[in-house]
Motif scaffolding. Structure first.
Motif, PDB file in Angstrom:
ATOM      1  N   TRP A   1       1.306  -1.024   0.312  1.00  4.79           N
ATOM      2  CA  TRP A   1       0.093  -0.353  -0.072  1.00  4.79           C
ATOM      3  C   TRP A   1       0.691   1.273   0.299  1.00  4.79           C
ATOM      4  CZ3 TRP A   1      -5.345  -0.221  -0.929  1.00  4.79           C
ATOM      5  CH2 TRP A   1      -5.793  -0.835  -0.561  1.00  4.79           C
ATOM      6  N   PHE A   2       0.638   1.945  -0.877  1.00  2.00           N
ATOM      7  CA  PHE A   2       1.351   3.643  -1.066  1.00  2.00           C
ATOM      8  C   PHE A   2       0.412   4.313  -0.629  1.00  2.00           C
ATOM      9  CE2 PHE A   2       5.101   1.940  -2.557  1.00  2.00           C
ATOM     10  CZ  PHE A   2       4.960   0.729  -2.879  1.00  2.00           C
ATOM     11  N   ARG A   3       0.785   5.758  -0.098  1.00  2.00           N
ATOM     12  CA  ARG A   3      -0.263   6.626  -0.051  1.00  2.00           C
ATOM     13  C   ARG A   3       0.239   7.919  -1.050  1.00  2.00           C
ATOM     14  NH1 ARG A   3      -0.366   8.042   6.654  1.00  2.00           N
ATOM     15  NH2 ARG A   3       1.257   9.032   7.000  1.00  2.00           N
ATOM     16  N   GLN A   4      -0.316   8.908  -1.468  1.00  2.00           N
ATOM     17  CA  GLN A   4      -0.021  10.463  -2.021  1.00  2.00           C
ATOM     18  C   GLN A   4      -0.907  11.706  -1.644  1.00  2.00           C
ATOM     19  OE1 GLN A   4       1.291  10.274  -5.984  1.00  2.00           O
ATOM     20  NE2 GLN A   4       2.606  11.845  -5.499  1.00  2.00           N
ATOM     21  N   ALA A   5      -0.631  12.618  -0.865  1.00  2.00           N
ATOM     22  CA  ALA A   5      -0.844  13.787  -0.672  1.00  2.00           C
ATOM     23  C   ALA A   5      -1.148  15.160  -1.274  1.00  2.00           C
ATOM     24  CB  ALA A   5      -0.993  14.454   0.910  1.00  2.00           C
ATOM     25  N   PRO A   6      -1.783  15.739  -0.893  1.00  2.00           N
ATOM     26  CA  PRO A   6      -1.677  16.675  -2.203  1.00  2.00           C
ATOM     27  C   PRO A   6       0.006  17.753  -2.466  1.00  2.00           C
ATOM     28  CG  PRO A   6      -4.050  16.730  -1.841  1.00  2.00           C
ATOM     29  CD  PRO A   6      -2.482  15.602  -1.326  1.00  2.00           C
ATOM     30  N   GLY A   7       0.613  17.677  -3.149  1.00  2.00           N
ATOM     31  CA  GLY A   7       1.680  18.390  -3.357  1.00  2.00           C
ATOM     32  C   GLY A   7       2.812  17.672  -1.843  1.00  2.00           C
ATOM     33  N   SER A   8       2.890  16.503  -1.847  1.00  2.00           N
ATOM     34  CA  SER A   8       3.594  15.898  -1.137  1.00  2.00           C
ATOM     35  C   SER A   8       4.607  14.520  -2.031  1.00  2.00           C
ATOM     36  CB  SER A   8       3.259  15.595  -0.482  1.00  2.00           C
ATOM     37  OG  SER A   8       2.783  16.210   0.420  1.00  2.00           O
ATOM     38  N   GLU A   9       5.324  13.879  -2.140  1.00  2.00           N
ATOM     39  CA  GLU A   9       5.715  12.314  -3.077  1.00  2.00           C
ATOM     40  C   GLU A   9       4.819  11.559  -1.786  1.00  2.00           C
ATOM     41  OE1 GLU A   9      10.288  13.828  -4.221  1.00  2.00           O
ATOM     42  OE2 GLU A   9       9.800  12.330  -2.926  1.00  2.00           O
ATOM     43  N   ARG A  10       4.980  10.061  -3.248  1.00  2.00           N
ATOM     44  CA  ARG A  10       3.942   9.294  -3.345  1.00  2.00           C
ATOM     45  C   ARG A  10       4.847   8.508  -1.903  1.00  2.00           C
ATOM     46  NH1 ARG A  10       4.917   4.921  -7.468  1.00  2.00           N
ATOM     47  NH2 ARG A  10       6.128   4.315  -6.508  1.00  2.00           N
ATOM     48  N   GLU A  11       4.230   7.966  -1.176  1.00  2.00           N
ATOM     49  CA  GLU A  11       5.358   7.491   0.408  1.00  2.00           C
ATOM     50  C   GLU A  11       4.344   5.493   0.253  1.00  2.00           C
ATOM     51  OE1 GLU A  11       5.217   8.492   4.561  1.00  2.00           O
ATOM     52  OE2 GLU A  11       2.728   9.651   4.148  1.00  2.00           O
ATOM     53  N   GLY A  12       5.367   4.562   0.949  1.00  2.00           N
ATOM     54  CA  GLY A  12       5.055   3.377   0.982  1.00  2.00           C
ATOM     55  C   GLY A  12       4.307   3.943   2.426  1.00  2.00           C
ATOM     56  N   VAL A  13       3.301   2.518   2.568  1.00  2.00           N
ATOM     57  CA  VAL A  13       2.829   2.409   3.930  1.00  2.00           C
ATOM     58  C   VAL A  13       3.346   0.994   4.576  1.00  2.00           C
ATOM     59  CG1 VAL A  13       0.870   2.505   5.204  1.00  2.00           C
ATOM     60  CG2 VAL A  13       1.088   4.130   3.223  1.00  2.00           C
ATOM     61  N   ALA A  14       2.781   0.281   3.362  1.00  2.00           N
ATOM     62  CA  ALA A  14       3.616  -1.115   4.390  1.00  2.00           C
ATOM     63  C   ALA A  14       3.113  -2.226   2.977  1.00  2.00           C
ATOM     64  CB  ALA A  14       1.850  -1.465   5.181  1.00  2.00           C
ATOM     65  N   SER A  15       3.971  -3.231   3.657  1.00  2.00           N
ATOM     66  CA  SER A  15       4.463  -4.603   2.177  1.00  2.00           C
ATOM     67  C   SER A  15       3.726  -5.595   2.625  1.00  2.00           C
ATOM     68  CB  SER A  15       5.086  -4.294   1.875  1.00  2.00           C
ATOM     69  OG  SER A  15       6.430  -4.734   2.772  1.00  2.00           O
ATOM     70  N   ILE A  16       3.218  -6.939   2.029  1.00  2.00           N
ATOM     71  CA  ILE A  16       3.348  -7.771   2.215  1.00  2.00           C
ATOM     72  C   ILE A  16       4.126  -8.760   1.434  1.00  2.00           C
ATOM     73  CG2 ILE A  16       0.917  -8.320   1.698  1.00  2.00           C
ATOM     74  CD1 ILE A  16       0.390  -9.937   3.857  1.00  2.00           C
ATOM     75  N   HIS A  17       4.614  -9.899   1.986  1.00  2.00           N
ATOM     76  CA  HIS A  17       5.416 -10.584   0.861  1.00  2.00           C
ATOM     77  C   HIS A  17       4.308 -12.465   1.051  1.00  2.00           C
ATOM     78  CE1 HIS A  17       8.410 -14.312   0.072  1.00  2.00           C
ATOM     79  NE2 HIS A  17       8.678 -12.906  -0.793  1.00  2.00           N
ATOM     80  N   ARG A  18       4.441 -13.311  -0.333  1.00  2.00           N
ATOM     81  CA  ARG A  18       3.820 -14.012  -0.389  1.00  2.00           C
ATOM     82  C   ARG A  18       3.659 -14.781   0.669  1.00  2.00           C
ATOM     83  NH1 ARG A  18       3.667 -18.908  -1.659  1.00  2.00           N
ATOM     84  NH2 ARG A  18       6.318 -18.716  -1.867  1.00  2.00           N
ATOM     85  N   VAL A  19       4.449 -14.965   1.320  1.00  2.00           N
ATOM     86  CA  VAL A  19       4.510 -16.144   2.941  1.00  2.00           C
ATOM     87  C   VAL A  19       3.995 -14.990   3.453  1.00  2.00           C
ATOM     88  CG1 VAL A  19       6.376 -16.564   1.446  1.00  2.00           C
ATOM     89  CG2 VAL A  19       7.265 -15.322   3.456  1.00  2.00           C
ATOM     90  N   GLY A  20       3.614 -14.442   4.198  1.00  2.00           N
ATOM     91  CA  GLY A  20       3.041 -13.294   4.654  1.00  2.00           C
ATOM     92  C   GLY A  20       3.933 -12.333   5.788  1.00  2.00           C
ATOM     93  N   GLU A  21       5.382 -12.345   5.457  1.00  2.00           N
ATOM     94  CA  GLU A  21       5.898 -11.173   6.315  1.00  2.00           C
ATOM     95  C   GLU A  21       5.799  -9.856   5.676  1.00  2.00           C
ATOM     96  OE1 GLU A  21      10.166 -11.552   6.373  1.00  2.00           O
ATOM     97  OE2 GLU A  21      10.526 -10.500   5.416  1.00  2.00           O
ATOM     98  N   THR A  22       5.482  -8.953   6.944  1.00  2.00           N
ATOM     99  CA  THR A  22       5.091  -7.722   6.653  1.00  2.00           C
ATOM    100  C   THR A  22       5.874  -6.898   6.752  1.00  2.00           C
ATOM    101  OG1 THR A  22       4.034  -7.272   8.773  1.00  2.00           O
ATOM    102  CG2 THR A  22       2.326  -8.584   6.840  1.00  2.00           C
ATOM    103  N   THR A  23       6.011  -5.446   6.304  1.00  2.00           N
ATOM    104  CA  THR A  23       6.704  -3.964   7.163  1.00  2.00           C
ATOM    105  C   THR A  23       5.864  -3.374   6.802  1.00  2.00           C
ATOM    106  OG1 THR A  23       7.276  -3.543   4.826  1.00  2.00           O
ATOM    107  CG2 THR A  23       9.001  -5.410   6.027  1.00  2.00           C
ATOM    108  N   TYR A  24       6.395  -1.769   7.896  1.00  2.00           N
ATOM    109  CA  TYR A  24       5.179  -1.281   7.711  1.00  2.00           C
ATOM    110  C   TYR A  24       6.753   0.693   8.141  1.00  2.00           C
ATOM    111  CZ  TYR A  24       1.572  -4.210   9.254  1.00  2.00           C
ATOM    112  OH  TYR A  24       0.871  -5.380   8.960  1.00  2.00           O
ATOM    113  N   ALA A  25       5.829   1.403   7.607  1.00  2.00           N
ATOM    114  CA  ALA A  25       6.433   2.610   7.482  1.00  2.00           C
ATOM    115  C   ALA A  25       6.465   3.221   8.792  1.00  2.00           C
ATOM    116  CB  ALA A  25       5.762   3.836   6.846  1.00  2.00           C
ATOM    117  N   ASP A  26       7.158   3.689   9.203  1.00  2.00           N
ATOM    118  CA  ASP A  26       7.148   4.455  10.889  1.00  2.00           C
ATOM    119  C   ASP A  26       5.988   4.979  11.322  1.00  2.00           C
ATOM    120  OD1 ASP A  26      11.376   4.922  11.091  1.00  2.00           O
ATOM    121  OD2 ASP A  26       9.295   2.774  11.148  1.00  2.00           O
ATOM    122  N   ALA A  27       5.934   5.566  10.372  1.00  2.00           N
ATOM    123  CA  ALA A  27       4.906   6.674  10.710  1.00  2.00           C
ATOM    124  C   ALA A  27       3.339   6.061  11.263  1.00  2.00           C
ATOM    125  CB  ALA A  27       4.316   7.536   9.592  1.00  2.00           C
TER     126      ALA A  27
END
Length: 131
Positions: free
Chosen positions: A36-62
């Motif tokens: 998942w990514f997000r982009q606010a007006p006037g801001s760059e796109r940022e990564g929010v969270a990811s999930i690998h096929r085997v289920g491993e997840t990562t998150y942005a600090d925010a």
């Protein structure tokens, strides 16, 4: 043909919750990363969270501790549960999938990974959080 369609966006007050969904079709990869990514007006796109096929997840600090990424057992629908929403979470949210073919690390912050010509993106869903 790979297609991704997001839904579940809307308007909510600060402290509220939303659950985004991303219906995927045609993505028959033996190994992949979804995010998942997000982009606010006037801001760059940022990564929010990811999930690998085997289920491993990562998150942005925010969003750590507030957002949870998951997918159904059929691997057809990607979810983003968003709790304790803040006004700064206001943005257009996008889901994406990219095949992993060379041992790449699945992480939404990997700019190289998500520039792949083999990646696919949804059209986005708007989330508005009012104070």
């Amino acid at each position: 043909q790979v297609q991704l369609v997001e839904s579940g966006g809307g308007s909510v007050q600060s402290g509220g919750s939303l659950r985004l969904s991303c219906a995927t079709s045609g993505a028959t990869y033996s190994n992949y990363c979804k995010a998942w990514f997000r982009q606010a007006p006037g801001s760059e796109r940022e990564g929010v969270a990811s999930i690998h096929r085997v289920g491993e997840t990562t998150y942005a600090d925010a969003v750590k501790g507030r957002f949870t990424v998951s997918q159904d057992s059929a691997e057809n629908t990607l979810y983003l549960q968003m709790n304790s929403l803040k006004p700064e979470d206001t943005a257009t949210y996008y889901c994406a999938v990219v095949p992993l073919v060379g041992g790449e690390y699945c992480h939404a912050s990997s700019t190289t990974l998500w520039l792949s010509p083999y990646g696919h993106w949804g059209q986005g869903t708007q989330v508005n959080v009012s104070s």
